[in-house]
Motif scaffolding. Sequence first.
Motif, PDB file in Angstrom:
ATOM      1  N   PHE A  67      55.628  29.612  33.460  1.00  0.00           N
ATOM      2  CA  PHE A  67      54.591  30.528  32.970  1.00  0.00           C
ATOM      3  C   PHE A  67      54.493  31.704  33.923  1.00  0.00           C
ATOM      4  CE2 PHE A  67      50.227  32.038  32.457  1.00  0.00           C
ATOM      5  CZ  PHE A  67      50.155  32.138  31.073  1.00  0.00           C
ATOM      6  N   ASN A  68      54.897  32.883  33.465  1.00  0.00           N
ATOM      7  CA  ASN A  68      54.944  34.056  34.331  1.00  0.00           C
ATOM      8  C   ASN A  68      54.295  35.257  33.660  1.00  0.00           C
ATOM      9  OD1 ASN A  68      56.763  34.758  32.376  1.00  0.00           O
ATOM     10  ND2 ASN A  68      58.555  34.703  33.724  1.00  0.00           N
ATOM     11  N   ASP A  69      54.595  36.449  34.188  1.00  0.00           N
ATOM     12  CA  ASP A  69      53.977  37.679  33.676  1.00  0.00           C
ATOM     13  C   ASP A  69      54.257  37.904  32.192  1.00  0.00           C
ATOM     14  OD1 ASP A  69      53.020  38.110  36.143  1.00  0.00           O
ATOM     15  OD2 ASP A  69      54.131  39.943  36.570  1.00  0.00           O
ATOM     16  N   HIS A  70      55.471  37.585  31.760  1.00  0.00           N
ATOM     17  CA  HIS A  70      55.817  37.815  30.355  1.00  0.00           C
ATOM     18  C   HIS A  70      54.953  36.934  29.439  1.00  0.00           C
ATOM     19  CE1 HIS A  70      59.197  40.334  31.429  1.00  0.00           C
ATOM     20  NE2 HIS A  70      59.627  39.408  32.273  1.00  0.00           N
ATOM     21  N   ALA A  71      54.770  35.670  29.856  1.00  0.00           N
ATOM     22  CA  ALA A  71      53.935  34.786  29.052  1.00  0.00           C
ATOM     23  C   ALA A  71      52.479  35.223  29.094  1.00  0.00           C
ATOM     24  CB  ALA A  71      54.066  33.342  29.552  1.00  0.00           C
ATOM     25  N   ALA A  72      52.026  35.675  30.261  1.00  0.00           N
ATOM     26  CA  ALA A  72      50.649  36.160  30.373  1.00  0.00           C
ATOM     27  C   ALA A  72      50.436  37.391  29.504  1.00  0.00           C
ATOM     28  CB  ALA A  72      50.320  36.477  31.827  1.00  0.00           C
ATOM     29  N   ALA A  73      51.447  38.248  29.438  1.00  0.00           N
ATOM     30  CA  ALA A  73      51.344  39.440  28.596  1.00  0.00           C
ATOM     31  C   ALA A  73      51.200  39.061  27.127  1.00  0.00           C
ATOM     32  CB  ALA A  73      52.573  40.326  28.797  1.00  0.00           C
ATOM     33  N   GLN A  74      51.819  37.945  26.737  1.00  0.00           N
ATOM     34  CA  GLN A  74      51.693  37.490  25.354  1.00  0.00           C
ATOM     35  C   GLN A  74      50.257  37.070  25.046  1.00  0.00           C
ATOM     36  OE1 GLN A  74      54.430  37.474  23.137  1.00  0.00           O
ATOM     37  NE2 GLN A  74      52.755  37.286  21.673  1.00  0.00           N
ATOM     38  N   ILE A  75      49.582  36.460  26.046  1.00  0.00           N
ATOM     39  CA  ILE A  75      48.183  36.105  25.872  1.00  0.00           C
ATOM     40  C   ILE A  75      47.336  37.356  25.693  1.00  0.00           C
ATOM     41  CG2 ILE A  75      46.163  35.060  26.984  1.00  0.00           C
ATOM     42  CD1 ILE A  75      47.951  33.077  28.295  1.00  0.00           C
ATOM     43  N   LEU A  76      47.637  38.370  26.513  1.00  0.00           N
ATOM     44  CA  LEU A  76      46.877  39.621  26.426  1.00  0.00           C
ATOM     45  C   LEU A  76      47.047  40.275  25.059  1.00  0.00           C
ATOM     46  CD1 LEU A  76      47.675  41.133  29.936  1.00  0.00           C
ATOM     47  CD2 LEU A  76      45.633  39.900  29.223  1.00  0.00           C
ATOM     48  N   SER A  77      48.247  40.219  24.525  1.00  0.00           N
ATOM     49  CA  SER A  77      48.484  40.860  23.231  1.00  0.00           C
ATOM     50  C   SER A  77      47.804  40.107  22.093  1.00  0.00           C
ATOM     51  CB  SER A  77      49.988  40.945  22.959  1.00  0.00           C
ATOM     52  OG  SER A  77      50.555  39.650  22.853  1.00  0.00           O
ATOM     53  N   SER A  78      47.649  38.762  22.248  1.00  0.00           N
ATOM     54  CA  SER A  78      46.994  38.001  21.186  1.00  0.00           C
ATOM     55  C   SER A  78      45.484  38.236  21.190  1.00  0.00           C
ATOM     56  CB  SER A  78      47.287  36.508  21.351  1.00  0.00           C
ATOM     57  OG  SER A  78      46.683  36.015  22.533  1.00  0.00           O
ATOM     58  N   ASN A  79      44.920  38.443  22.407  1.00  0.00           N
ATOM     59  CA  ASN A  79      43.494  38.741  22.567  1.00  0.00           C
ATOM     60  C   ASN A  79      42.614  37.702  21.861  1.00  0.00           C
ATOM     61  OD1 ASN A  79      41.434  40.225  23.665  1.00  0.00           O
ATOM     62  ND2 ASN A  79      41.176  41.513  21.866  1.00  0.00           N
ATOM     63  N   ALA A  80      43.040  36.446  21.893  1.00  0.00           N
ATOM     64  CA  ALA A  80      42.288  35.394  21.211  1.00  0.00           C
ATOM     65  C   ALA A  80      41.748  34.357  22.186  1.00  0.00           C
ATOM     66  CB  ALA A  80      43.172  34.711  20.175  1.00  0.00           C
ATOM     67  N   CYS A  81      42.588  33.959  23.158  1.00  0.00           N
ATOM     68  CA  CYS A  81      42.208  32.883  24.058  1.00  0.00           C
ATOM     69  C   CYS A  81      41.035  33.291  24.946  1.00  0.00           C
ATOM     70  CB  CYS A  81      43.405  32.486  24.922  1.00  0.00           C
ATOM     71  SG  CYS A  81      43.097  31.084  25.976  1.00  0.00           S
ATOM     72  N   LYS A  82      39.997  32.449  24.995  1.00  0.00           N
ATOM     73  CA  LYS A  82      38.807  32.740  25.788  1.00  0.00           C
ATOM     74  C   LYS A  82      38.754  31.914  27.074  1.00  0.00           C
ATOM     75  CE  LYS A  82      35.991  33.943  21.760  1.00  0.00           C
ATOM     76  NZ  LYS A  82      37.057  33.724  20.775  1.00  0.00           N
ATOM     77  N   ILE A  83      39.456  30.780  27.095  1.00  0.00           N
ATOM     78  CA  ILE A  83      39.452  29.921  28.272  1.00  0.00           C
ATOM     79  C   ILE A  83      40.900  29.653  28.665  1.00  0.00           C
ATOM     80  CG2 ILE A  83      38.708  27.717  29.234  1.00  0.00           C
ATOM     81  CD1 ILE A  83      36.567  27.598  27.109  1.00  0.00           C
ATOM     82  N   LEU A  84      41.218  29.892  29.929  1.00  0.00           N
ATOM     83  CA  LEU A  84      42.601  29.758  30.374  1.00  0.00           C
ATOM     84  C   LEU A  84      42.688  28.905  31.625  1.00  0.00           C
ATOM     85  CD1 LEU A  84      45.620  30.623  30.342  1.00  0.00           C
ATOM     86  CD2 LEU A  84      44.951  32.577  31.735  1.00  0.00           C
ATOM     87  N   PHE A  85      43.555  27.901  31.591  1.00  0.00           N
ATOM     88  CA  PHE A  85      43.913  27.131  32.774  1.00  0.00           C
ATOM     89  C   PHE A  85      45.354  27.511  33.125  1.00  0.00           C
ATOM     90  CE2 PHE A  85      40.762  24.719  30.521  1.00  0.00           C
ATOM     91  CZ  PHE A  85      39.961  24.160  31.506  1.00  0.00           C
ATOM     92  N   ALA A  86      45.536  28.183  34.243  1.00  0.00           N
ATOM     93  CA  ALA A  86      46.886  28.650  34.559  1.00  0.00           C
ATOM     94  C   ALA A  86      47.231  28.438  36.027  1.00  0.00           C
ATOM     95  CB  ALA A  86      47.024  30.136  34.211  1.00  0.00           C
ATOM     96  N   GLU A  87      46.677  27.399  36.649  1.00  0.00           N
ATOM     97  CA  GLU A  87      46.931  27.151  38.063  1.00  0.00           C
ATOM     98  C   GLU A  87      48.106  26.200  38.260  1.00  0.00           C
ATOM     99  OE1 GLU A  87      45.463  28.485  40.713  1.00  0.00           O
ATOM    100  OE2 GLU A  87      44.186  29.745  39.478  1.00  0.00           O
ATOM    101  N   ARG A  88      48.886  26.460  39.282  1.00  0.00           N
ATOM    102  CA  ARG A  88      49.973  25.544  39.614  1.00  0.00           C
ATOM    103  C   ARG A  88      49.432  24.291  40.311  1.00  0.00           C
ATOM    104  NH1 ARG A  88      55.200  27.199  40.260  1.00  0.00           N
ATOM    105  NH2 ARG A  88      55.534  25.014  40.752  1.00  0.00           N
ATOM    106  N   GLN A  89      48.368  24.441  41.108  1.00  0.00           N
ATOM    107  CA  GLN A  89      47.849  23.332  41.904  1.00  0.00           C
ATOM    108  C   GLN A  89      46.479  22.902  41.412  1.00  0.00           C
ATOM    109  OE1 GLN A  89      49.772  21.875  44.060  1.00  0.00           O
ATOM    110  NE2 GLN A  89      51.392  23.383  43.755  1.00  0.00           N
ATOM    111  N   GLY A  90      46.334  22.733  40.114  1.00  0.00           N
ATOM    112  CA  GLY A  90      45.060  22.294  39.561  1.00  0.00           C
ATOM    113  C   GLY A  90      44.368  23.431  38.843  1.00  0.00           C
ATOM    114  N   PRO A  91      43.730  23.153  37.710  1.00  0.00           N
ATOM    115  CA  PRO A  91      43.152  24.192  36.871  1.00  0.00           C
ATOM    116  C   PRO A  91      41.847  24.744  37.418  1.00  0.00           C
ATOM    117  CG  PRO A  91      42.671  22.067  35.952  1.00  0.00           C
ATOM    118  CD  PRO A  91      43.561  21.824  37.139  1.00  0.00           C
ATOM    119  N   ARG A  92      41.601  26.000  37.089  1.00  0.00           N
ATOM    120  CA  ARG A  92      40.299  26.604  37.318  1.00  0.00           C
ATOM    121  C   ARG A  92      39.846  27.207  36.015  1.00  0.00           C
ATOM    122  NH1 ARG A  92      42.772  27.353  42.244  1.00  0.00           N
ATOM    123  NH2 ARG A  92      41.498  26.879  44.064  1.00  0.00           N
ATOM    124  N   LEU A  93      38.584  27.063  35.736  1.00  0.00           N
ATOM    125  CA  LEU A  93      38.058  27.466  34.440  1.00  0.00           C
ATOM    126  C   LEU A  93      37.715  28.936  34.414  1.00  0.00           C
ATOM    127  CD1 LEU A  93      37.079  26.572  31.646  1.00  0.00           C
ATOM    128  CD2 LEU A  93      34.847  26.159  32.667  1.00  0.00           C
TER     129      LEU A  93
END
Length: 428
Positions: free
Chosen positions: A372-398
Amino acid sequence: RYSCTYTRLDLSGCNNMEAALVSLLLRWVSEVEVLDLTNCKRLTDSTLAHLVRTDVRKNSTLRRAAGSIVSRVHAISSRDMRPSSSNEDDALVGSRDLTSLSQLYLGGCTGLSEKGMSYVVQLPVLQKLVVWSTASEKALESIQHAESLVVLDLSGCMNLSDNVLYHIVYRCEHIQHLNLRSCGLISDKAISYVVKYLRSLETLVLDDCPGITDKSVKAICTASSIRALSIGSATATQQSIGLPAVVKFLSQRGGGLAALAFRNQPFVDDELAQAITEHCHSLEKLDLSGCRHVTGNRLASLSAIVNRLEHLNLSNSVVTGEALAEVVGACKSLRKLDIRNVARISTGGFRTVLKASPKTLESLNVAENGAFNDHAAAQILSSNACKILFAERQGPRLRDSSGSIGPSGQRAGRTVSRAMVPDLYTVC
């Protein structure tokens, strides 16, 4: 001094709350319906006595504590508010009866005994009860007197036996949701009691119950009202439940199921996935996390029955990006997607999955995914739908929909650059 109409009081983790202050709060919140005392380590039986009927004027210690608090309130009041008389103080902290309390959370309250439970079961309209894990056998047995219960959470109760559970379900016949997670002493006999006496049972959680075998699954087949079943495990170890019994259960009751969870179960393979595809057409929640014996192609076949699915958990699985995209694309009502630690999804796979995700998606867990990198994050930005994201390598943060992800957002996954963080603020 003023009446309060709050219906929920959350005191979870308040370890310094004494009985006197709890009594004052309960007197103030006269219409409380939900009381959360989870992990209140100093909670005692005498505190729970204030849940039913008590008169603090008969308790000199409580009266002195109440008077001290009231005097401090007077001290900070505006000058046109005259201090009340002693009679008014007595009225402020007088007798009360929590006739509206319908939900009580006591998980982690290790200082309670059967005496405290005797107060709890006197609540006239109690519908939901979460019990502390160290409750004694006598305390658990006294739950049978709370006959108005609809939701009962006994997870982790180490002293819950077949006999005690029999007394509970025999008297509390209106229970619809029962959680028996990590109750190590119960066996198939206990489940036979549950199915026999709880005619309105809709939800049954049997995670990490080593005494549960195929006999219990066979008994659950006779529960015509069952809508949610969880038979998971904390670790992927060999269980006493076999695949044939589960497949037979799905063939008989799968059509009425709304939620199904088989977390970390070794018997889950392509055959079971096929049974889910054939029989479970009304699922709203599916948890196959840790089920590594299901191939990506078989998971892709789930796309035929996920039109109502709202929550899908495939964490720690072997699904590929292409197969997941096919499933997610068919989930027209998907709101929550958990794909934590799925090693076979590449960077391009994430982009494919996110592109196929419906606009209803609100929560996405991609923690511990190195691809999961910048390209995947950019896809989230373009969808503009997701409101809650867990994207930590060492445990999620809300990150919630309030518009802020806080200082920890600067560490939003090691493979996501800091240049992407300002944009993530706008969507998470």
